[in-house]
Design a protein around this motif. Structure first.
Motif, mmCIF file in Angstrom:
data_model
loop_
_atom_site.group_PDB
_atom_site.id
_atom_site.type_symbol
_atom_site.label_atom_id
_atom_site.label_comp_id
_atom_site.label_asym_id
_atom_site.label_seq_id
_atom_site.Cartn_x
_atom_site.Cartn_y
_atom_site.Cartn_z
ATOM 1 N N LEU A 11 0.819 -1.206 0.000
ATOM 2 C CA LEU A 11 0.000 0.000 0.000
ATOM 3 C C LEU A 11 0.856 1.261 0.000
ATOM 4 O O LEU A 11 0.395 2.327 -0.395
ATOM 5 N N LEU A 12 2.103 1.149 0.450
ATOM 6 C CA LEU A 12 2.979 2.309 0.503
ATOM 7 C C LEU A 12 4.050 2.278 -0.580
ATOM 8 O O LEU A 12 4.902 3.161 -0.620
ATOM 9 N N ASP A 13 4.057 1.279 -1.449
ATOM 10 C CA ASP A 13 4.987 1.284 -2.573
ATOM 11 C C ASP A 13 4.754 2.535 -3.406
ATOM 12 O O ASP A 13 3.628 2.944 -3.651
ATOM 13 N N GLY A 14 5.804 3.147 -3.839
ATOM 14 C CA GLY A 14 5.683 4.388 -4.578
ATOM 15 C C GLY A 14 5.604 5.609 -3.692
ATOM 16 O O GLY A 14 5.456 6.723 -4.180
ATOM 17 N N VAL A 15 5.740 5.426 -2.366
ATOM 18 C CA VAL A 15 5.690 6.552 -1.430
ATOM 19 C C VAL A 15 6.919 6.542 -0.522
ATOM 20 O O VAL A 15 7.668 7.498 -0.454
ATOM 21 N N VAL A 16 7.124 5.430 0.192
ATOM 22 C CA VAL A 16 8.260 5.306 1.094
ATOM 23 C C VAL A 16 8.616 3.827 1.193
ATOM 24 O O VAL A 16 7.737 2.964 1.193
ATOM 25 N N SER A 17 9.913 3.531 1.249
ATOM 26 C CA SER A 17 10.338 2.138 1.246
ATOM 27 C C SER A 17 10.541 1.592 2.654
ATOM 28 O O SER A 17 11.167 2.232 3.492
ATOM 29 N N ARG A 18 9.971 0.452 2.936
ATOM 30 C CA ARG A 18 10.261 -0.433 4.055
ATOM 31 C C ARG A 18 10.015 0.106 5.452
ATOM 32 O O ARG A 18 9.549 -0.615 6.312
ATOM 33 N N VAL A 19 10.319 1.367 5.732
ATOM 34 C CA VAL A 19 10.362 1.855 7.109
ATOM 35 C C VAL A 19 9.060 1.598 7.858
ATOM 36 O O VAL A 19 9.067 1.247 9.035
ATOM 37 N N LEU A 20 7.928 1.745 7.197
ATOM 38 C CA LEU A 20 6.644 1.697 7.880
ATOM 39 C C LEU A 20 5.920 0.370 7.740
ATOM 40 O O LEU A 20 4.745 0.274 8.101
ATOM 41 N N PRO A 122 18.327 13.348 12.141
ATOM 42 C CA PRO A 122 17.224 14.247 12.492
ATOM 43 C C PRO A 122 17.681 15.702 12.381
ATOM 44 O O PRO A 122 18.679 16.094 12.993
ATOM 45 N N HIS A 123 16.962 16.487 11.617
ATOM 46 C CA HIS A 123 17.368 17.870 11.351
ATOM 47 C C HIS A 123 16.201 18.568 10.676
ATOM 48 O O HIS A 123 15.387 17.927 10.005
ATOM 49 N N TRP A 124 16.102 19.875 10.838
ATOM 50 C CA TRP A 124 15.004 20.579 10.188
ATOM 51 C C TRP A 124 15.112 20.495 8.668
ATOM 52 O O TRP A 124 14.095 20.402 7.974
ATOM 53 N N GLN A 125 16.332 20.474 8.138
ATOM 54 C CA GLN A 125 16.481 20.361 6.688
ATOM 55 C C GLN A 125 16.088 18.970 6.185
ATOM 56 O O GLN A 125 15.570 18.838 5.085
ATOM 57 N N THR A 126 16.308 17.946 6.991
ATOM 58 C CA THR A 126 15.873 16.600 6.600
ATOM 59 C C THR A 126 14.358 16.552 6.490
ATOM 60 O O THR A 126 13.806 15.996 5.531
ATOM 61 N N ALA A 127 13.664 17.132 7.464
ATOM 62 C CA ALA A 127 12.200 17.170 7.406
ATOM 63 C C ALA A 127 11.724 17.916 6.173
ATOM 64 O O ALA A 127 10.778 17.492 5.496
ATOM 65 N N VAL A 128 12.371 19.015 5.846
ATOM 66 C CA VAL A 128 12.013 19.797 4.661
ATOM 67 C C VAL A 128 12.189 18.967 3.393
ATOM 68 O O VAL A 128 11.319 18.956 2.507
ATOM 69 N N ILE A 129 13.297 18.258 3.283
ATOM 70 C CA ILE A 129 13.561 17.464 2.072
ATOM 71 C C ILE A 129 12.545 16.338 1.934
ATOM 72 O O ILE A 129 12.061 16.049 0.830
ATOM 73 N N LEU A 130 12.194 15.693 3.035
ATOM 74 C CA LEU A 130 11.172 14.644 2.989
ATOM 75 C C LEU A 130 9.850 15.200 2.472
ATOM 76 O O LEU A 130 9.234 14.635 1.553
ATOM 77 N N LEU A 131 9.397 16.311 3.048
ATOM 78 C CA LEU A 131 8.119 16.882 2.628
ATOM 79 C C LEU A 131 8.174 17.372 1.189
ATOM 80 O O LEU A 131 7.189 17.252 0.441
ATOM 81 N N ALA A 132 9.305 17.903 0.763
ATOM 82 C CA ALA A 132 9.445 18.366 -0.618
ATOM 83 C C ALA A 132 9.428 17.192 -1.597
ATOM 84 O O ALA A 132 8.838 17.281 -2.681
ATOM 85 N N ALA A 133 10.074 16.100 -1.216
ATOM 86 C CA ALA A 133 10.080 14.920 -2.091
ATOM 87 C C ALA A 133 8.668 14.408 -2.302
ATOM 88 O O ALA A 133 8.253 14.127 -3.439
ATOM 89 N N TRP A 134 7.904 14.299 -1.222
ATOM 90 C CA TRP A 134 6.522 13.832 -1.372
ATOM 91 C C TRP A 134 5.669 14.857 -2.112
ATOM 92 O O TRP A 134 4.777 14.487 -2.882
ATOM 93 N N SER A 135 5.932 16.138 -1.910
ATOM 94 C CA SER A 135 5.183 17.160 -2.637
ATOM 95 C C SER A 135 5.400 17.037 -4.144
ATOM 96 O O SER A 135 4.493 17.324 -4.936
ATOM 97 N N SER A 136 6.593 16.623 -4.547
ATOM 98 C CA SER A 136 6.892 16.480 -5.971
ATOM 99 C C SER A 136 6.376 15.169 -6.549
ATOM 100 O O SER A 136 6.484 14.945 -7.757
ATOM 101 N N GLY A 137 5.842 14.301 -5.694
ATOM 102 C CA GLY A 137 5.334 13.013 -6.152
ATOM 103 C C GLY A 137 6.365 11.907 -6.174
ATOM 104 O O GLY A 137 6.118 10.818 -6.700
ATOM 105 N N ALA A 138 7.539 12.169 -5.586
ATOM 106 C CA ALA A 138 8.621 11.185 -5.613
ATOM 107 C C ALA A 138 8.411 10.108 -4.546
ATOM 108 O O ALA A 138 7.663 10.280 -3.590
ATOM 109 N N CYS A 139 9.121 9.001 -4.727
ATOM 110 C CA CYS A 139 9.219 7.956 -3.721
ATOM 111 C C CYS A 139 10.477 8.211 -2.906
ATOM 112 O O CYS A 139 11.490 8.666 -3.431
#
Length: 307
Positions: A11-20, A122-139
């Motif tokens: 159900l999460l393929d194409g969004v995030v790998s393995r972690v969840l 863990p870092h504020w820039q890491t959180a930003v990159i994660l949200l930006a990646a999902w905003s762009s539709g990336a996995c």
């Protein structure tokens, strides 16, 4: 990406790998069919109380938080090794996410379905990159690669200190390095073959129009909302996290579920244990996740059940 061995994990393929995979497996079968109407009160209703209507993707979740209270802090970051404290309102987070998403699309050529590997603490820039990646539709592939199963990434985000390690290699992947210094400073040394995130980001605008989210990103939003309800998170909550985003606690309790609830985050890197209780008091923390010496009385610990 390579499908998960778990039927639920697909159900999460194409969004995030393995972690969840593990926290997904213990959710009730009907949890992902829940529609977040944004009309609940935290513990008994839908997780988010800051808007109305169903939210299909992470970009819409951030936009809802922005509309609700643009000036209230969304993410406060501490690095006790450097003494840094950086506080970002919802407006500032949204601007950084937009600039980073524009970098992904315009400079790196990232398109929906492309894989981005993020190997950052863990870092504020890491959180930003994660949200930006999902905003762009990336996995997103988080943490160190598993070559036998991981889809080759189009881009890799790593620390400057890791530029000389195997982490900086991929099948013709672009490498983006971050210094993670205070104030988002540039790299301390030249990095041939890599992009300096702090330098590149300056050329990009702070507005981004996301494409429609992949269908499976809706499952990720509903998963975040489910755990926000299970933990009783609400707008008033401030969650202190030391967990890495390559862990279920870091990704859910330390980012996505507080966002779904309209709550805010206190992200701590290199936590000085002696400062924990004072920081909880100063930042009005109501819940914690990740490694720390103890959980102070009256503070909830957010943990993800195992399989």
């Amino acid at each position: 990406m390579t499908p998960s061995t778990s039927p639920l994990g697909r159900l999460l393929d194409g969004v995030v790998s393995r972690v969840l995979d593990a926290p997904l497996a213990v959710m009730p079968p009907d949890a992902l069919s829940h529609t977040d109407t944004g009309t609940g009160t935290g513990t008994t209703g839908p997780a988010n109380t800051t808007g109305t209507g169903a939210v299909d993707g992470l970009a819409a979740l951030l936009a809802r938080r922005l509309r609700a209270d643009p000036a209230r802090p969304l993410l406060t970051f501490y690095d006790d090794a450097t003494g840094e404290r950086t506080e970002l309102s919802a407006t500032t987070v949204d601007n950084w996410v937009a600039k980073t998403a524009n970098l992904l699309v315009d400079t790196l050529g990232i398109g929906p379905g492309d894989t981005i590997r993020i190997v950052l603490p863990p870092h504020w820039q890491t959180a930003v990159i994660l949200l930006a990646a999902w905003s762009s539709g990336a996995c997103v592939s988080i943490g160190r690669p598993e070559p036998a199963t991981d889809t080759p990434p189009v881009a890799i985000f790593i620390r400057e200190n890791d530029l000389d390690t195997p982490l900086a290699t991929g099948d013709e992947a672009d490498v983006v390095a971050l210094s993670l210094r205070p104030m988002g400073g540039r790299l301390l040394r030249p990095a041939p073959g890599a992009l300096d995130f702090a330098a590149e980001i300056l050329a990009h605008g702070d507005r981004f129009t996301p494409p429609g989210p992949p269908a499976n990103q809706r499952a990720l939003v509903r998963m975040a909302s489910y755990y926000a309800r299970a933990w009783g998170l609400a707008e008033r909550d401030r969650v202190l996290t030391t967990a890495g985003y390559e862990t279920p606690e870091g990704l859910l309790a330390g980012l996505l579920s507080p966002l779904a609830a309209g709550a805010s985050l206190v992200v701590c890197r290199n936590l000085d244990d002696a400062l924990l209780e004072r920081r909880i008091t100063t930042e009005r923390v109501t819940a914690v996740c990740g490694p720390m010496p103890s959980t102070p009385t009256g503070i909830r610990r957010l943990s993800v059940p195992s399989r």
